[in-house]
Write a protein that holds these residues in place. Structure first.
Motif, mmCIF file in Angstrom:
data_model
loop_
_atom_site.group_PDB
_atom_site.id
_atom_site.type_symbol
_atom_site.label_atom_id
_atom_site.label_comp_id
_atom_site.label_asym_id
_atom_site.label_seq_id
_atom_site.Cartn_x
_atom_site.Cartn_y
_atom_site.Cartn_z
ATOM 1 N N ARG A 43 0.838 -1.207 0.000
ATOM 2 C CA ARG A 43 0.000 0.000 0.000
ATOM 3 C C ARG A 43 0.869 1.251 0.000
ATOM 4 N N ALA A 44 1.868 1.282 0.865
ATOM 5 C CA ALA A 44 2.734 2.460 0.964
ATOM 6 C C ALA A 44 3.509 2.694 -0.330
ATOM 7 N N TYR A 45 4.071 1.620 -0.899
ATOM 8 C CA TYR A 45 4.843 1.775 -2.129
ATOM 9 C C TYR A 45 3.943 2.132 -3.314
ATOM 10 N N SER A 46 2.744 1.591 -3.336
ATOM 11 C CA SER A 46 1.791 1.934 -4.396
ATOM 12 C C SER A 46 1.383 3.399 -4.302
ATOM 13 N N ASP A 47 1.109 3.849 -3.085
ATOM 14 C CA ASP A 47 0.753 5.256 -2.892
ATOM 15 C C ASP A 47 1.888 6.173 -3.329
ATOM 16 N N LEU A 48 3.101 5.793 -2.989
ATOM 17 C CA LEU A 48 4.261 6.591 -3.371
ATOM 18 C C LEU A 48 4.409 6.627 -4.897
ATOM 19 N N GLY A 49 4.267 5.482 -5.528
ATOM 20 C CA GLY A 49 4.373 5.416 -6.988
ATOM 21 C C GLY A 49 3.279 6.219 -7.678
ATOM 22 N N LEU A 50 2.061 6.108 -7.165
ATOM 23 C CA LEU A 50 0.960 6.877 -7.750
ATOM 24 C C LEU A 50 1.153 8.376 -7.567
ATOM 25 N N SER A 51 1.654 8.761 -6.410
ATOM 26 C CA SER A 51 1.898 10.190 -6.196
ATOM 27 C C SER A 51 2.983 10.697 -7.140
ATOM 28 N N GLN A 52 3.973 9.852 -7.437
ATOM 29 C CA GLN A 52 5.016 10.238 -8.391
ATOM 30 C C GLN A 52 4.444 10.367 -9.805
ATOM 31 N N LEU A 53 3.567 9.437 -10.179
ATOM 32 C CA LEU A 53 2.932 9.521 -11.498
ATOM 33 C C LEU A 53 2.085 10.785 -11.625
ATOM 34 N N LYS A 54 1.361 11.110 -10.562
ATOM 35 C CA LYS A 54 0.551 12.335 -10.580
ATOM 36 C C LYS A 54 1.446 13.560 -10.675
#
Length: 115
Positions: A43-54
């Motif tokens: 969850r944490a790594y996915s959130d981080l990756g999504l925030s980077q994509l945004k």
């Protein structure tokens, strides 16, 4: 007669299987903790990756690109800290499991070899 025989058999079976039951409980608890840790990490790594994509999708000019690049060090620091925290949690769970299994083995050795 048969009642006593079955009762004795049942008691012996429970006594024989008790260490296995205890180990299974310790093992199940360990697997549950590891699963929760892994789900939280995903969850944490996915959130981080999504925030980077945004964040990268917001880059439209040189100024926004510079702002994005300046945030990368902060993001890498956050990722590094997350990895360290996850490693420490994993080590803690592993140490706890080892301790509990060692205690279980010591208890069983005492029962088999009374002093």
């Amino acid at each position: 007669m048969y009642t006593e025989m079955f009762k004795s058999f049942s008691e012996q079976t429970e006594k024989t299987l008790a260490p296995y039951v205890k180990f299974n409980k310790v093992f199940t608890k360990n697997v549950e903790e590891l699963t929760e840790l892994q789900l939280a990490a995903v969850r944490a790594y996915s959130d981080l990756g999504l925030s980077q994509l945004k964040a990268v999708s917001e880059v439209k000019d040189v100024q926004s690109f510079a702002a994005f690049n300046s945030q990368q060090l902060e993001t890498l620091t956050k990722l590094s800290q997350q990895l360290i925290d996850d490693s420490n949690k994993f080590a803690s769970i592993a140490q706890s499991f080892k301790t509990e299994v060692d205690e279980l083995v010591a208890e069983n050795v005492k029962q088999v070899n009374p002093a």
